[in-house]
Design a protein around this motif. Structure first.
Motif, PDB file in Angstrom:
ATOM      1  N   THR A  42       0.644  -0.883   0.222  1.00 21.22           N
ATOM      2  CA  THR A  42       0.035   0.065  -0.189  1.00 21.22           C
ATOM      3  C   THR A  42       0.807   1.543  -0.322  1.00 21.22           C
ATOM      4  O   THR A  42       0.041   2.322  -0.429  1.00 21.22           O
ATOM      5  CB  THR A  42      -0.968  -0.070   0.942  1.00 21.22           C
ATOM      6  N   SER A  43       2.216   1.673   0.510  1.00 19.36           N
ATOM      7  CA  SER A  43       2.599   2.272   0.283  1.00 19.36           C
ATOM      8  C   SER A  43       2.958   3.277  -1.341  1.00 19.36           C
ATOM      9  O   SER A  43       2.736   2.689  -1.812  1.00 19.36           O
ATOM     10  CB  SER A  43       4.507   2.323   0.851  1.00 19.36           C
ATOM     11  N   ASP A  44       2.919   4.320  -0.595  1.00 20.65           N
ATOM     12  CA  ASP A  44       2.977   5.280  -2.132  1.00 20.65           C
ATOM     13  C   ASP A  44       4.303   5.049  -2.435  1.00 20.65           C
ATOM     14  O   ASP A  44       5.037   6.074  -3.862  1.00 20.65           O
ATOM     15  CB  ASP A  44       2.315   6.387  -2.054  1.00 20.65           C
ATOM     16  N   VAL A  45       5.101   5.292  -1.978  1.00 25.37           N
ATOM     17  CA  VAL A  45       6.476   4.870  -2.098  1.00 25.37           C
ATOM     18  C   VAL A  45       7.151   3.655  -2.348  1.00 25.37           C
ATOM     19  O   VAL A  45       7.414   2.861  -1.033  1.00 25.37           O
ATOM     20  CB  VAL A  45       7.512   5.412  -1.305  1.00 25.37           C
ATOM     21  N   ILE A  46       8.079   3.240  -3.106  1.00 22.41           N
ATOM     22  CA  ILE A  46       8.985   1.976  -2.969  1.00 22.41           C
ATOM     23  C   ILE A  46      10.556   1.716  -3.100  1.00 22.41           C
ATOM     24  O   ILE A  46      10.547   3.674  -3.785  1.00 22.41           O
ATOM     25  CB  ILE A  46       8.375   0.663  -4.199  1.00 22.41           C
ATOM     26  N   GLY A  47      10.785   0.979  -2.819  1.00 24.72           N
ATOM     27  CA  GLY A  47      12.740   0.921  -3.291  1.00 24.72           C
ATOM     28  C   GLY A  47      12.504  -0.049  -4.646  1.00 24.72           C
ATOM     29  O   GLY A  47      12.618  -0.727  -4.313  1.00 24.72           O
ATOM     30  N   LEU A  48      12.914   0.389  -5.585  1.00 27.41           N
ATOM     31  CA  LEU A  48      13.735  -0.219  -6.490  1.00 27.41           C
ATOM     32  C   LEU A  48      15.099  -0.268  -6.734  1.00 27.41           C
ATOM     33  O   LEU A  48      16.158   0.273  -6.272  1.00 27.41           O
ATOM     34  CB  LEU A  48      13.284   0.630  -7.484  1.00 27.41           C
ATOM     35  N   CYS A  49      15.764  -1.727  -7.098  1.00 24.49           N
ATOM     36  CA  CYS A  49      16.913  -2.358  -6.805  1.00 24.49           C
ATOM     37  C   CYS A  49      17.024  -2.075  -7.913  1.00 24.49           C
ATOM     38  O   CYS A  49      16.761  -2.596  -9.336  1.00 24.49           O
ATOM     39  CB  CYS A  49      17.141  -3.736  -6.585  1.00 24.49           C
ATOM     40  N   VAL A  50      18.225  -0.997  -8.294  1.00 21.68           N
ATOM     41  CA  VAL A  50      19.088  -0.374  -9.242  1.00 21.68           C
ATOM     42  C   VAL A  50      20.488  -1.215  -9.634  1.00 21.68           C
ATOM     43  O   VAL A  50      21.346  -0.941 -10.772  1.00 21.68           O
ATOM     44  CB  VAL A  50      19.430   1.217  -9.375  1.00 21.68           C
ATOM     45  N   GLU A  51      21.002  -1.590  -8.664  1.00 24.30           N
ATOM     46  CA  GLU A  51      22.404  -2.476  -8.487  1.00 24.30           C
ATOM     47  C   GLU A  51      22.669  -3.046  -7.659  1.00 24.30           C
ATOM     48  O   GLU A  51      21.876  -3.300  -6.234  1.00 24.30           O
ATOM     49  CB  GLU A  51      23.604  -1.130  -8.512  1.00 24.30           C
ATOM     50  N   SER A  52      22.774  -4.375  -7.952  1.00 23.36           N
ATOM     51  CA  SER A  52      23.234  -5.441  -6.595  1.00 23.36           C
ATOM     52  C   SER A  52      24.493  -6.197  -7.373  1.00 23.36           C
ATOM     53  O   SER A  52      25.486  -6.239  -8.753  1.00 23.36           O
ATOM     54  CB  SER A  52      22.060  -6.078  -6.921  1.00 23.36           C
ATOM     55  N   HIS A  53      25.360  -6.998  -6.367  1.00 21.08           N
ATOM     56  CA  HIS A  53      26.232  -7.526  -6.409  1.00 21.08           C
ATOM     57  C   HIS A  53      26.235  -8.770  -5.148  1.00 21.08           C
ATOM     58  O   HIS A  53      26.106  -8.465  -4.170  1.00 21.08           O
ATOM     59  CB  HIS A  53      27.328  -6.655  -5.852  1.00 21.08           C
ATOM     60  N   CYS A  54      27.065 -10.021  -5.627  1.00 23.08           N
ATOM     61  CA  CYS A  54      27.281 -10.823  -4.885  1.00 23.08           C
ATOM     62  C   CYS A  54      29.008 -11.963  -5.602  1.00 23.08           C
ATOM     63  O   CYS A  54      29.215 -11.758  -5.910  1.00 23.08           O
ATOM     64  CB  CYS A  54      26.136 -11.606  -4.503  1.00 23.08           C
TER      65      CYS A  54
ATOM     66  N   VAL B 154      16.492   2.495  -4.809  1.00 17.11           N
ATOM     67  CA  VAL B 154      16.585   3.985  -4.838  1.00 17.11           C
ATOM     68  C   VAL B 154      14.877   4.436  -4.230  1.00 17.11           C
ATOM     69  O   VAL B 154      14.256   3.267  -5.840  1.00 17.11           O
ATOM     70  CB  VAL B 154      16.385   4.328  -6.262  1.00 17.11           C
ATOM     71  N   PHE B 155      14.438   4.664  -3.890  1.00 14.25           N
ATOM     72  CA  PHE B 155      13.133   4.958  -3.935  1.00 14.25           C
ATOM     73  C   PHE B 155      12.474   6.292  -4.130  1.00 14.25           C
ATOM     74  O   PHE B 155      13.453   7.259  -4.829  1.00 14.25           O
ATOM     75  CB  PHE B 155      13.270   5.826  -1.772  1.00 14.25           C
ATOM     76  N   VAL B 156      11.024   5.784  -4.791  1.00 16.27           N
ATOM     77  CA  VAL B 156      10.799   6.511  -6.064  1.00 16.27           C
ATOM     78  C   VAL B 156       8.635   6.517  -5.657  1.00 16.27           C
ATOM     79  O   VAL B 156       8.665   5.376  -5.323  1.00 16.27           O
ATOM     80  CB  VAL B 156      10.136   5.536  -7.306  1.00 16.27           C
TER      81      VAL B 156
END
Length: 141
Positions: free
Chosen positions: A55-67, A115-117
């Motif tokens: 329900t949040s108006d704000v979401i976090g999108l993954c823009v980079e990842s590494h392992c 990044v929160f959008v």
């Protein structure tokens, strides 16, 4: 528990491995490591920071990842994940995660940058204050 001997991370969660996590080589497949890191991050966001992904108006999108993989692990060994924040920006966060076997052996280290959008427009916006206040507790110096 690992947090008693490893203070590099400020939040810990232990997850069981599953039979299906092993691959033909007899160890947990690399894609599972990413899934577990994502799970640790979102578990913290929901339980600790009060984030509601539905329900949040704000979401976090993954823009980079590494392992980086350090050691093998196989079912039925549980995996303990340590979580911290390496960098907290205005609208972004770099989550850092360490994955450990129960004997303290480092299995892998990785990171996700979110990044929160806005949910609708997908434009960057500041990390919501309630979430930021909790995130600041995970920031490493």
């Amino acid at each position: 528990m690992l947090d008693a001997v490893n203070d590099d991370y400020t939040h810990w969660v232990t997850v069981p491995t599953r039979w299906k996590d092993n691959d033909v080589y007899g160890h947990v497949n690399n894609v599972v490591h990413y899934s577990l890191m994502d799970t640790a991050i979102n578990e913290w966001m929901i339980r600790t920071a009060g984030f509601d992904p539905v329900t949040s108006d704000v979401i976090g999108l993954c823009v980079e990842s590494h392992c980086s993989y350090k050691a093998e692990v196989a079912f039925p060994e549980p995996i303990s994940l340590g979580l911290r924040i390496g960098k907290l920006g205005r609208s972004s966060v770099r989550w850092e995660v360490g994955l450990y076997r129960s004997d303290g052996t480092l299995i892998a280290e990785g990171y996700f940058i979110h990044v929160f959008v806005g949910r609708e427009d997908r434009r960057p916006i500041p990390v919501p204050e309630q979430i930021r206040a909790e995130m600041e507790k995970l920031v490493i110096e």
